[in-house]
Design a protein around this motif. Sequence first.
Motif, PDB file in Angstrom:
ATOM      1  N   ILE A   1       0.861  -1.179   0.000  1.00 51.04           N
ATOM      2  CA  ILE A   1       0.000   0.000   0.000  1.00 51.04           C
ATOM      3  C   ILE A   1       0.899   1.231   0.000  1.00 51.04           C
ATOM      4  O   ILE A   1       1.880   1.287   0.737  1.00 51.04           O
ATOM      5  CB  ILE A   1      -0.911   0.055   1.251  1.00 51.04           C
ATOM      6  CG1 ILE A   1      -1.804  -1.191   1.337  1.00 51.04           C
ATOM      7  CG2 ILE A   1      -1.728   1.342   1.268  1.00 51.04           C
ATOM      8  CD1 ILE A   1      -2.943  -1.215   0.371  1.00 51.04           C
ATOM      9  N   ARG A   2       0.557   2.219  -0.828  1.00 54.03           N
ATOM     10  CA  ARG A   2       1.274   3.492  -0.828  1.00 54.03           C
ATOM     11  C   ARG A   2       0.238   4.604  -0.797  1.00 54.03           C
ATOM     12  O   ARG A   2      -0.802   4.506  -1.454  1.00 54.03           O
ATOM     13  CB  ARG A   2       2.156   3.643  -2.070  1.00 54.03           C
ATOM     14  CG  ARG A   2       3.222   2.572  -2.218  1.00 54.03           C
ATOM     15  CD  ARG A   2       4.337   2.748  -1.204  1.00 54.03           C
ATOM     16  NE  ARG A   2       5.379   1.746  -1.386  1.00 54.03           N
ATOM     17  CZ  ARG A   2       5.455   0.604  -0.738  1.00 54.03           C
ATOM     18  NH1 ARG A   2       4.513   0.299   0.147  1.00 54.03           N
ATOM     19  NH2 ARG A   2       6.436  -0.244  -0.941  1.00 54.03           N
ATOM     20  N   LEU A   3       0.532   5.693  -0.065  1.00 49.84           N
ATOM     21  CA  LEU A   3      -0.440   6.766   0.012  1.00 49.84           C
ATOM     22  C   LEU A   3       0.219   8.119   0.224  1.00 49.84           C
ATOM     23  O   LEU A   3       1.294   8.216   0.828  1.00 49.84           O
ATOM     24  CB  LEU A   3      -1.479   6.494   1.100  1.00 49.84           C
ATOM     25  CG  LEU A   3      -1.075   6.319   2.558  1.00 49.84           C
ATOM     26  CD1 LEU A   3      -2.306   6.431   3.456  1.00 49.84           C
ATOM     27  CD2 LEU A   3      -0.435   4.956   2.813  1.00 49.84           C
ATOM     28  N   ASN A   4      -0.422   9.154  -0.343  1.00 52.58           N
ATOM     29  CA  ASN A   4      -0.115  10.532  -0.029  1.00 52.58           C
ATOM     30  C   ASN A   4      -1.426  11.264   0.203  1.00 52.58           C
ATOM     31  O   ASN A   4      -2.468  10.624   0.357  1.00 52.58           O
ATOM     32  CB  ASN A   4       0.756  11.190  -1.115  1.00 52.58           C
ATOM     33  CG  ASN A   4       0.063  11.268  -2.470  1.00 52.58           C
ATOM     34  OD1 ASN A   4      -1.166  11.236  -2.584  1.00 52.58           O
ATOM     35  ND2 ASN A   4       0.857  11.382  -3.533  1.00 52.58           N
ATOM     36  N   ARG A   5      -1.420  12.586   0.238  1.00 56.59           N
ATOM     37  CA  ARG A   5      -2.650  13.304   0.564  1.00 56.59           C
ATOM     38  C   ARG A   5      -3.653  13.322  -0.581  1.00 56.59           C
ATOM     39  O   ARG A   5      -4.762  13.819  -0.413  1.00 56.59           O
ATOM     40  CB  ARG A   5      -2.317  14.730   0.989  1.00 56.59           C
ATOM     41  CG  ARG A   5      -1.545  14.802   2.305  1.00 56.59           C
ATOM     42  CD  ARG A   5      -1.372  16.239   2.769  1.00 56.59           C
ATOM     43  NE  ARG A   5      -0.663  16.302   4.037  1.00 56.59           N
ATOM     44  CZ  ARG A   5       0.604  16.619   4.164  1.00 56.59           C
ATOM     45  NH1 ARG A   5       1.322  16.890   3.099  1.00 56.59           N
ATOM     46  NH2 ARG A   5       1.174  16.667   5.352  1.00 56.59           N
ATOM     47  N   GLN A   6      -3.272  12.813  -1.726  1.00 58.17           N
ATOM     48  CA  GLN A   6      -4.181  12.796  -2.862  1.00 58.17           C
ATOM     49  C   GLN A   6      -4.554  11.394  -3.315  1.00 58.17           C
ATOM     50  O   GLN A   6      -5.696  11.139  -3.700  1.00 58.17           O
ATOM     51  CB  GLN A   6      -3.541  13.543  -4.049  1.00 58.17           C
ATOM     52  CG  GLN A   6      -4.458  13.659  -5.266  1.00 58.17           C
ATOM     53  CD  GLN A   6      -3.741  14.236  -6.468  1.00 58.17           C
ATOM     54  OE1 GLN A   6      -2.681  13.731  -6.852  1.00 58.17           O
ATOM     55  NE2 GLN A   6      -4.291  15.280  -7.055  1.00 58.17           N
ATOM     56  N   ARG A   7      -3.622  10.453  -3.292  1.00 54.95           N
ATOM     57  CA  ARG A   7      -3.828   9.131  -3.862  1.00 54.95           C
ATOM     58  C   ARG A   7      -3.503   8.031  -2.857  1.00 54.95           C
ATOM     59  O   ARG A   7      -2.669   8.186  -1.963  1.00 54.95           O
ATOM     60  CB  ARG A   7      -2.954   8.947  -5.115  1.00 54.95           C
ATOM     61  CG  ARG A   7      -3.258   9.924  -6.240  1.00 54.95           C
ATOM     62  CD  ARG A   7      -4.591   9.606  -6.885  1.00 54.95           C
ATOM     63  NE  ARG A   7      -4.874  10.462  -8.012  1.00 54.95           N
ATOM     64  CZ  ARG A   7      -5.773  11.443  -7.993  1.00 54.95           C
ATOM     65  NH1 ARG A   7      -6.461  11.696  -6.887  1.00 54.95           N
ATOM     66  NH2 ARG A   7      -5.979  12.171  -9.079  1.00 54.95           N
ATOM     67  N   LEU A   8      -4.181   6.892  -3.053  1.00 55.39           N
ATOM     68  CA  LEU A   8      -3.875   5.667  -2.321  1.00 55.39           C
ATOM     69  C   LEU A   8      -3.704   4.551  -3.347  1.00 55.39           C
ATOM     70  O   LEU A   8      -4.597   4.325  -4.168  1.00 55.39           O
ATOM     71  CB  LEU A   8      -4.981   5.323  -1.329  1.00 55.39           C
ATOM     72  CG  LEU A   8      -4.738   4.115  -0.408  1.00 55.39           C
ATOM     73  CD1 LEU A   8      -5.448   4.307   0.928  1.00 55.39           C
ATOM     74  CD2 LEU A   8      -5.216   2.804  -1.038  1.00 55.39           C
ATOM     75  N   LEU A   9      -2.551   3.894  -3.330  1.00 50.93           N
ATOM     76  CA  LEU A   9      -2.261   2.800  -4.259  1.00 50.93           C
ATOM     77  C   LEU A   9      -2.405   1.463  -3.556  1.00 50.93           C
ATOM     78  O   LEU A   9      -1.944   1.287  -2.425  1.00 50.93           O
ATOM     79  CB  LEU A   9      -0.836   2.893  -4.804  1.00 50.93           C
ATOM     80  CG  LEU A   9      -0.377   4.152  -5.519  1.00 50.93           C
ATOM     81  CD1 LEU A   9       1.015   3.921  -6.092  1.00 50.93           C
ATOM     82  CD2 LEU A   9      -1.342   4.567  -6.592  1.00 50.93           C
ATOM     83  N   VAL A  10      -3.032   0.521  -4.239  1.00 51.17           N
ATOM     84  CA  VAL A  10      -3.093  -0.865  -3.785  1.00 51.17           C
ATOM     85  C   VAL A  10      -2.412  -1.700  -4.851  1.00 51.17           C
ATOM     86  O   VAL A  10      -2.874  -1.765  -5.993  1.00 51.17           O
ATOM     87  CB  VAL A  10      -4.545  -1.340  -3.578  1.00 51.17           C
ATOM     88  CG1 VAL A  10      -4.564  -2.794  -3.120  1.00 51.17           C
ATOM     89  CG2 VAL A  10      -5.259  -0.453  -2.572  1.00 51.17           C
ATOM     90  N   CYS A  11      -1.294  -2.317  -4.487  1.00 51.85           N
ATOM     91  CA  CYS A  11      -0.493  -3.065  -5.452  1.00 51.85           C
ATOM     92  C   CYS A  11      -0.729  -4.564  -5.285  1.00 51.85           C
ATOM     93  O   CYS A  11      -0.470  -5.129  -4.217  1.00 51.85           O
ATOM     94  CB  CYS A  11       0.985  -2.739  -5.283  1.00 51.85           C
ATOM     95  SG  CYS A  11       2.056  -3.501  -6.518  1.00 51.85           S
ATOM     96  N   LEU A  12      -1.228  -5.198  -6.340  1.00 51.44           N
ATOM     97  CA  LEU A  12      -1.345  -6.650  -6.413  1.00 51.44           C
ATOM     98  C   LEU A  12      -0.213  -7.163  -7.292  1.00 51.44           C
ATOM     99  O   LEU A  12       0.591  -6.395  -7.807  1.00 51.44           O
ATOM    100  CB  LEU A  12      -2.702  -7.057  -6.981  1.00 51.44           C
ATOM    101  CG  LEU A  12      -3.947  -6.388  -6.395  1.00 51.44           C
ATOM    102  CD1 LEU A  12      -5.203  -6.990  -7.009  1.00 51.44           C
ATOM    103  CD2 LEU A  12      -3.985  -6.487  -4.881  1.00 51.44           C
ATOM    104  N   GLU A  13      -0.144  -8.467  -7.492  1.00 50.89           N
ATOM    105  CA  GLU A  13       0.992  -9.007  -8.247  1.00 50.89           C
ATOM    106  C   GLU A  13       0.992  -8.563  -9.704  1.00 50.89           C
ATOM    107  O   GLU A  13       2.055  -8.322 -10.279  1.00 50.89           O
ATOM    108  CB  GLU A  13       1.009 -10.534  -8.173  1.00 50.89           C
ATOM    109  CG  GLU A  13       2.225 -11.142  -8.872  1.00 50.89           C
ATOM    110  CD  GLU A  13       2.417 -12.609  -8.563  1.00 50.89           C
ATOM    111  OE1 GLU A  13       3.353 -13.207  -9.116  1.00 50.89           O
ATOM    112  OE2 GLU A  13       1.638 -13.153  -7.754  1.00 50.89           O
ATOM    113  N   GLU A  14      -0.181  -8.417 -10.305  1.00 49.59           N
ATOM    114  CA  GLU A  14      -0.223  -8.079 -11.725  1.00 49.59           C
ATOM    115  C   GLU A  14      -1.115  -6.881 -12.022  1.00 49.59           C
ATOM    116  O   GLU A  14      -1.546  -6.693 -13.166  1.00 49.59           O
ATOM    117  CB  GLU A  14      -0.685  -9.297 -12.538  1.00 49.59           C
ATOM    118  CG  GLU A  14       0.304 -10.462 -12.464  1.00 49.59           C
ATOM    119  CD  GLU A  14      -0.121 -11.649 -13.317  1.00 49.59           C
ATOM    120  OE1 GLU A  14      -1.306 -11.694 -13.715  1.00 49.59           O
ATOM    121  OE2 GLU A  14       0.725 -12.511 -13.586  1.00 49.59           O
ATOM    122  N   SER A  15      -1.384  -6.064 -11.023  1.00 52.87           N
ATOM    123  CA  SER A  15      -2.190  -4.867 -11.244  1.00 52.87           C
ATOM    124  C   SER A  15      -1.984  -3.885 -10.102  1.00 52.87           C
ATOM    125  O   SER A  15      -1.563  -4.254  -9.000  1.00 52.87           O
ATOM    126  CB  SER A  15      -3.681  -5.216 -11.375  1.00 52.87           C
ATOM    127  OG  SER A  15      -4.133  -5.888 -10.218  1.00 52.87           O
TER     128      SER A  15
END
Length: 426
Positions: free
Chosen positions: A106-120
Motif C-alpha cells: 500500500i502506498r499513500l499521499n494526501r491525494q492518492r492511495l495505491l493498492v499493489c497486487l501481483e499483476e495490477s
Amino acid sequence: MEAEAADGPPGGLDAALTCFSFNQDCTSLAIGTKAGYKLFSLSSVEHLDQVHGSNEIPDVYIVERLFSSSLVVVVSHTKPRQMNVYHFKKGTEICNYSYSSNILSIRLNRQRLLVCLEESIYIHNIKDMKLLKTILEVPANPTGLCALSINHSNSYIAYPGSLTTGEIVLYDGHSLKMVCTIAAHEGTLAAITFNASGSKLASASKKVSALLPREEYDGYVTISSLVFSMDSQFLCASSNTETVHIFKLEHLASSSRPEEPSTWTGYMGKMFMAASNYLPAQVSDMMNQDRAFATGRLNFSGQKNICTLSTIQKLPRLLVASSDGYLYVYNLDPQDGGDCVLIKTHSLLGSGAMEENKENDLRPSLPQSYAATVARPSTSTASTVPGYSEDGGALRGEVIPEHEFATGPVCLDDEDEFPPVSIRNP
C-alpha cells in the motif's frame, strides 16, 4: 517504505514483528505483529512514544499511516485480499475494500492511495476512496514493488516494467497517464523511491554478487530499503549485510561511466541510479561513487530491516527498524560523514528502551517539521464509480452507486481535516 518480516525475534510467536514502515515524512513508525499493530512517534531520541495500538485485527502484514493524521491502512493475513482504512483516534473504520488477489503493498499521499497486487495496481482518490484507475498487465511483481511520490501536487508512481531487466515505468497519478519508461539497470529491481518533492527517483538492482572482505560476507547483496533524506541531499540504503550506507548526492562532472568497482562500497554505489528532471525522459546519474559518505554498523546481518534519515531534536539521525523487534537510532554527521554513532536502541515489542549510549547534547524537541495541509473540498464528477463491486470490492467492470458514499467528511486530525475521507455506508 515498508518491510514484511519473515522471521520474528525469539520469545514466542505472539511477540513476532510481522511488518514495519515509516510514514511519509519519517515522523512516525508503524509496526505489525501477530496480535495487531502499533504506531509510534519519532519526535525524541530518548523516548519512543506509542501513539496508538490495536489488537482488533491479528496477523497484520501491512500497516501504513498517512503523515501524522489519524488515517491508518491495515491488511491482515487473515484476509489478505481486504484493505481496511481506519480513523484510529475515533476508533472507527472508514471503509474496507476487497480485491481479486492478495494485497502486496500500500502506498499513500494526501491525494492518492495505491493498492499493489501481483499483476495490477489500483489507484484510489484518498478523499472519498473512489477507484480512479486500474493499471493492468503489470509484469509479475511478487513483492509488490512500487513507489508513490509524497508530493500530492504531482503524485508520480513508479513500478517495474520488466521481468528480466531493471526497467521502470513512470506514471502520473494526477493525470492518470503513463509518462515514460526508464532503463535503470541490467538486473531486475529491488527498490524504488522518490524524493520528497517528487523531482528525483532512485532505484536499486535486485542482487549483486560481490566479495565483501571487510564484512566477511561472501555472496549476494540484497537491498532491504532505499530512501532519500527529506532535503534530498543524501540517499540511504540498507541490505542483508551489517552495514547501512549513506551516499551524498552529487551530479557527475562527466557523463562517462567509472571503471568497474573493486570494493564493497563501490559495488553498493554501482547498484544505484537517480533520475533528475526525468520529464519527459531525461535521466542523469547523480551518484556512482566508489565509497559511501557515511555508514551505520548494525549488530546483525540477514534480517529484514528498513532505514530512514530524519531530523530529531534539531540533529540529523539515521533510523533502522529491524525484524528483531528494535529501532536503532544513530547520529549522522552531515559535514564529514564517516561512521554513524549508535546512541539509542528502543524495543518495539516491550515498554521502555534499551540504552546503548548516552547523548548529552540533546536539545528540546521541535514541533513536527511539516505543516498540516487541509485538502481541497471534494467534488463529484460522476454518478457512478467504475471498478467496484457492490460489497465494496474492486472487481473489474462492476459499479457502485454514488449514493452509497456519505457526503460528510471525516476529521482525520485534531486541528485540521486532512484529507476529508467520506465514510461509505454499509
